[in-house]
Design an enzyme around this catalytic site. Structure first.
Site, PDB file in Angstrom:
ATOM      1  N   HIS A  81       2.022   1.462   0.794  1.00  0.00           N
ATOM      2  CA  HIS A  81       2.591   1.556   2.222  1.00  0.00           C
ATOM      3  C   HIS A  81       1.662   2.033   3.209  1.00  0.00           C
ATOM      4  O   HIS A  81       0.761   2.864   2.844  1.00  0.00           O
ATOM      5  CB  HIS A  81       3.608   2.976   2.065  1.00  0.00           C
ATOM      6  CG  HIS A  81       4.923   2.467   1.271  1.00  0.00           C
ATOM      7  ND1 HIS A  81       5.236   2.499   0.067  1.00  0.00           N
ATOM      8  CD2 HIS A  81       6.110   2.233   1.794  1.00  0.00           C
ATOM      9  CE1 HIS A  81       6.282   2.134  -0.290  1.00  0.00           C
ATOM     10  NE2 HIS A  81       6.903   1.916   0.771  1.00  0.00           N
ATOM     11  N   ASN A 140      -3.940   4.658  -4.000  1.00  0.00           N
ATOM     12  CA  ASN A 140      -2.715   4.708  -3.494  1.00  0.00           C
ATOM     13  C   ASN A 140      -1.995   5.915  -4.420  1.00  0.00           C
ATOM     14  O   ASN A 140      -1.212   6.624  -3.611  1.00  0.00           O
ATOM     15  CB  ASN A 140      -1.823   3.730  -4.072  1.00  0.00           C
ATOM     16  CG  ASN A 140      -0.545   3.600  -3.407  1.00  0.00           C
ATOM     17  OD1 ASN A 140      -0.073   3.885  -2.547  1.00  0.00           O
ATOM     18  ND2 ASN A 140       0.342   2.988  -4.524  1.00  0.00           N
TER      19      ASN A 140
END
Length: 323
Positions: free
Chosen positions: A153, A184
């Site tokens: 994201h 991440n």
């Protein structure tokens, strides 16, 4: 190192005009469609729309009909322009999409104590294609399968617990980029959590995130820890090389940036720019080690932050890594 910027800075009027124009156009388009405004008036509150600097240009008027003689620039646009800035407004963020790389160029969001709390459930969300992007230029879930990369994201899902719709919007594939799984799930996740924690101490936290594509050996200029330094090629030259994944050829960034703009209760503004390599990073390394000079991100990304921020404040405190 802390530096104070003052209004003596020379602000590019063209950049400011373009940034303001994008915001006005988006707001007008939203009103015309009758869609509900973004809670908190995001487009009106964002102190920055990062846009590439423009040094010279002439306006392209629509191709005129009738006997009048068009200008040469207008005549050249008779059959349309092959591209225009792809800026999209979602429930909780604004995004500029890069169709060549199949990822966003930047995503900006406003966080505060209200937006990071709520009953929204991540389990009810699913990654999906962004049908506002032309089929030639969009990423697909199949591109990520078996690639070895996470769908990382840019606007984090947990930043928008205040609204299920806002959280759902963060799962458009236009808001993600191929990200090393270790990064991440650890260091980048820690940076996202840090941004949310800042809402306890600041009135508003504006976060602009995006990918970078840097030459090998470029890490030194970003003060990235020695453990993740990359070296030059054997011939002593630097090259911009990056992987692409899937049939859509989604570009894998070499680095990610996150520019954090903090509004204090007294009206002051602080700036904290971060860069992380798209590689495994020891999550025990303090986040302060990833602070960089804002001009490093501006030069590498082709975006401008400081001039646009100074359009909204007469002073700015930039916090970067210690020399």
């Amino acid at each position: 190192m802390r530096r104070a910027f003052s209004s003596r800075w020379l602000i590019s009027s063209v950049s400011l005009t373009v940034g303001a124009g994008i915001g006005v156009a988006l707001a007008a388009a939203s009103d015309a469609r009758g869609s509900p405004p973004i809670p908190g008036g995001l487009l009106h509150r964002v102190p920055i729309i990062p846009v590439p600097s423009v040094h010279a240009a002439s306006e392209l008027a629509p191709y005129p009909r009738g006997p009048s003689t068009p200008s040469r620039s207008a005549a050249a646009a008779k059959y349309g322009l092959p591209s225009l800035p792809h800026v999209t407004s979602r429930e909780g963020y604004v995004m500029s999409y890069d169709p060549r790389n199949r990822t966003a160029a930047w995503v900006i969001e406003r966080l505060n104590a209200e937006t990071v709390r709520g009953a929204s459930e991540r389990g009810a969300c699913a990654f999906r294609e962004d049908d506002s992007v032309h089929a030639y230029h969009r990423a697909r879930n199949a591109d990520y399968r078996g690639s070895g990369f996470d769908r990382g994201h840019l606007a984090a899902a947990a930043n928008h617990k205040w609204s299920q719709k806002a959280m759902d919007d963060t799962f458009y594939l236009s808001n993600v980029a191929p990200q090393n799984p270790h990064l991440n799930q650890n260091a980048w996740n820690n940076l996202e959590k840090h941004c949310r924690a800042l809402t306890k101490h600041y009135e508003n936290v504006f976060v602009c995130s995006g990918p970078l594509y840097l030459p090998r050996g470029a890490n030194a200029q970003f003060f990235i820890p020695r453990s993740v330094f990359l070296r030059q090629e054997p011939d002593g030259k630097m090259y911009v090389k990056y992987q692409v994944i899937g049939k859509s050829h989604v570009a894998v960034p070499t680095h990610f940036f996150k520019v954090v703009i903090l509004e204090t209760q007294r009206g002051g503004v602080e700036l904290r720019p971060y860069v992380m390599p798209n590689a495994p990073v020891d999550d025990k390394i303090p986040l302060e080690r990833f602070l960089v000079p804002i001009e490093s991100i501006e030069r590498a990304s082709g975006l401008l932050f400081v001039p646009n921020i100074l359009h909204n404040t007469s002073s700015l405190q930039a916090i970067t890594a210690h020399a």
